[in-house]
Design a protein around this motif. Structure first.
Motif, PDB file in Angstrom:
ATOM      1  N   ILE A 298      32.953   4.142  -0.979  1.00 33.38           N
ATOM      2  CA  ILE A 298      32.528   3.712  -2.308  1.00 33.38           C
ATOM      3  C   ILE A 298      31.026   3.891  -2.494  1.00 33.38           C
ATOM      4  CG2 ILE A 298      32.345   1.699  -3.838  1.00 33.38           C
ATOM      5  CD1 ILE A 298      35.087   0.843  -2.790  1.00 33.38           C
ATOM      6  N   ALA A 299      30.247   3.506  -1.498  1.00 28.86           N
ATOM      7  CA  ALA A 299      28.796   3.655  -1.618  1.00 28.86           C
ATOM      8  C   ALA A 299      28.391   5.118  -1.643  1.00 28.86           C
ATOM      9  CB  ALA A 299      28.104   2.933  -0.468  1.00 28.86           C
TER      10      ALA A 299
ATOM     11  N   TYR B  87      29.214  -3.597  -3.079  1.00 21.50           N
ATOM     12  CA  TYR B  87      29.522  -2.263  -3.597  1.00 21.50           C
ATOM     13  C   TYR B  87      30.751  -2.243  -4.489  1.00 21.50           C
ATOM     14  CZ  TYR B  87      25.907   0.247  -1.033  1.00 21.50           C
ATOM     15  OH  TYR B  87      24.700   0.722  -0.586  1.00 21.50           O
TER      16      TYR B  87
ATOM     17  N   ARG C 224      25.439   8.651  -8.949  1.00 22.96           N
ATOM     18  CA  ARG C 224      24.302   7.967  -9.589  1.00 22.96           C
ATOM     19  C   ARG C 224      22.962   8.561  -9.192  1.00 22.96           C
ATOM     20  NH1 ARG C 224      22.691   1.678 -10.639  1.00 22.96           N
ATOM     21  NH2 ARG C 224      20.449   2.021 -10.749  1.00 22.96           N
TER      22      ARG C 224
ATOM     23  N   VAL D 111      29.949  -2.453  -8.305  1.00 20.13           N
ATOM     24  CA  VAL D 111      29.356  -1.262  -8.912  1.00 20.13           C
ATOM     25  C   VAL D 111      30.183  -0.020  -8.576  1.00 20.13           C
ATOM     26  CG1 VAL D 111      27.002  -2.158  -9.075  1.00 20.13           C
ATOM     27  CG2 VAL D 111      27.754  -1.060  -6.946  1.00 20.13           C
ATOM     28  N   ALA D 112      31.440  -0.226  -8.188  1.00 20.55           N
ATOM     29  CA  ALA D 112      32.291   0.898  -7.811  1.00 20.55           C
ATOM     30  C   ALA D 112      32.480   1.886  -8.963  1.00 20.55           C
ATOM     31  CB  ALA D 112      33.647   0.387  -7.327  1.00 20.55           C
ATOM     32  N   HIS D 113      32.436   1.387 -10.203  1.00 23.15           N
ATOM     33  CA  HIS D 113      32.585   2.282 -11.359  1.00 23.15           C
ATOM     34  C   HIS D 113      31.481   3.335 -11.400  1.00 23.15           C
ATOM     35  CE1 HIS D 113      29.871  -0.948 -12.659  1.00 23.15           C
ATOM     36  NE2 HIS D 113      29.362  -0.083 -13.517  1.00 23.15           N
ATOM     37  N   GLU D 114      30.323   3.013 -10.827  1.00 22.50           N
ATOM     38  CA  GLU D 114      29.230   3.986 -10.780  1.00 22.50           C
ATOM     39  C   GLU D 114      29.525   5.114  -9.798  1.00 22.50           C
ATOM     40  OE1 GLU D 114      25.600   1.910  -9.978  1.00 22.50           O
ATOM     41  OE2 GLU D 114      25.670   0.765 -11.847  1.00 22.50           O
ATOM     42  N   GLY D 115      30.542   4.932  -8.982  1.00 22.70           N
ATOM     43  CA  GLY D 115      30.980   5.968  -8.059  1.00 22.70           C
ATOM     44  C   GLY D 115      32.250   6.652  -8.525  1.00 22.70           C
TER      45      GLY D 115
ATOM     46  N   SER E 200      30.197   7.708  -2.689  1.00 17.90           N
ATOM     47  CA  SER E 200      30.587   8.256  -3.992  1.00 17.90           C
ATOM     48  C   SER E 200      29.559   7.863  -5.054  1.00 17.90           C
ATOM     49  CB  SER E 200      31.972   7.742  -4.384  1.00 17.90           C
ATOM     50  OG  SER E 200      32.944   8.148  -3.453  1.00 17.90           O
ATOM     51  N   ARG E 201      29.148   6.618  -5.028  1.00 19.13           N
ATOM     52  CA  ARG E 201      28.137   6.143  -5.989  1.00 19.13           C
ATOM     53  C   ARG E 201      26.827   6.879  -5.806  1.00 19.13           C
ATOM     54  NH1 ARG E 201      24.476   1.486  -5.421  1.00 19.13           N
ATOM     55  NH2 ARG E 201      23.837   0.724  -7.496  1.00 19.13           N
ATOM     56  N   TYR E 202      26.438   7.124  -4.574  1.00 16.25           N
ATOM     57  CA  TYR E 202      25.184   7.841  -4.307  1.00 16.25           C
ATOM     58  C   TYR E 202      25.252   9.264  -4.860  1.00 16.25           C
ATOM     59  CZ  TYR E 202      21.295   9.898  -1.701  1.00 16.25           C
ATOM     60  OH  TYR E 202      20.139  10.552  -1.370  1.00 16.25           O
TER      61      TYR E 202
END
Length: 208
Positions: free
Chosen positions: A106-107, A165, A114, A168-172, A109-111
Motif C-alpha cells: 500500500i505504501a 497507511y 503520489r 491514505v490507501a486511496h492515494e495509492g 503504491s502510494r509512493y
C-alpha cells in the motif's frame, strides 16, 4: 526532550506523531525531505545507517529507528500496549503483518502515484503492489467483521500501525468501498481522543 526525524506525510512517521500526541509525550519534530535525499547524508546515516525515517532520538544521544519498534517502546506501560502476554503478542503479530504484508504494497503504491506521478516505467510494479495491497485489506476486513479493534477489544498500537497507511490507501489507487468493516474501523480510529490527520499535524509543525 524526545526528538523525531521524519516526514509527517509518511505513514511510518505519522503513526509516531499520532501516538505521541495521544499519549501527551512532549517532543520535537525535525522534518526530513526524502526526495531531496536528506536521509542519505553522512549526518543522518550516523543516526540510522539504513537511511530511513522515522528515527527517534532519546536523551543521551541514543537513536532508535524502525517505526513499529518506536511505537512499542513509547507505548510500553500505557493502555495502548496490553500487559496480558497473549494480547501483547497479538499486537506484535499485527504490527509484523503491517510491515511485511501491508506497508510494502500500500505504501509503495502510494509512493509511485503520489510522489512519482505514476510514470509508465513503474506501471508493472504498481500493478503487482496493488494486488498485494488488496490481499492485505481483505485480511483486515475479515478480522474487522468480527472485531471492533485488532486486539483485545480496545484501541492499541496495532490499530495505529495499520491505520497509518490504510487511511491514505486511496492515494495509492485503492478503492475502499468493498471493505465496509475496514471503513467503519477507520472512522473509529479518527474518533479517538487526541486524533489529528496528516494535514492537521503538518499545519501544527509548520506553525512551530
Amino acid at each position: 526532550m524526545l526528538k523525531v526525524y521524519g516526514d509527517i506525510y509518511s505513514g511510518n512517521c505519522y503513526k509516531l506523531k499520532l501516538l505521541m500526541t495521544q499519549l501527551g509525550l512532549p517532543h520535537a519534530w525535525v522534518h526530513m525531505d526524502i526526495l531531496k535525499k536528506e536521509t542519505r547524508t553522512a549526518e543522518f546515516l550516523a543516526r540510522n545507517p539504513n537511511g530511513r525515517v522515522p528515527v527517534l532520538e532519546l536523551p543521551g544521544g541514543v537513536f532508535l529507528p524502525e517505526s513499529n519498534a518506536i511505537l512499542h517502546y513509547l507505548a510500553e506501560g500505557s493502555p495502548l500496549l496490553p500487559r496480558d502476554r497473549l494480547e501483547h503478542a497479538q499486537v506484535l503479530q499485527w504490527m509484523f503483518f503491517e510491515q511485511y504484508s501491508h506497508e510494502p504494497y500500500i505504501a509503495t503504491s502510494r509512493y509511485i502515484i503520489r510522489y512519482l506521478g505514476r510514470p509508465p516505467e513503474q506501471e508493472a510494479r504498481l500493478l503487482e503492489r496493488v494486488a498485494g495491497g488488496r490481499a492485505a485489506l481483505a485480511v483486515m476486513e475479515q478480522h474487522l467483521q468480527r472485531h471492533d479493534w485488532f486486539v483485545g477489544g480496545t484501541y492499541t498500537i496495532a490499530d495505529i500501525a495499520l491505520y497509518a497507511y490504510s487511511h491514505v490507501a486511496h492515494e495509492g489507487g485503492f478503492d475502499l468501498a468493498p471493505y465496509p468493516a475496514l471503513r467503519a474501523w477507520l472512522a473509529r480510529v479518527a474518533s479517538q481522543p487526541g486524533y489529528a490527520g496528516m494535514d492537521e499535524f503538518d499545519a501544527a509543525i509548520q506553525a512551530g
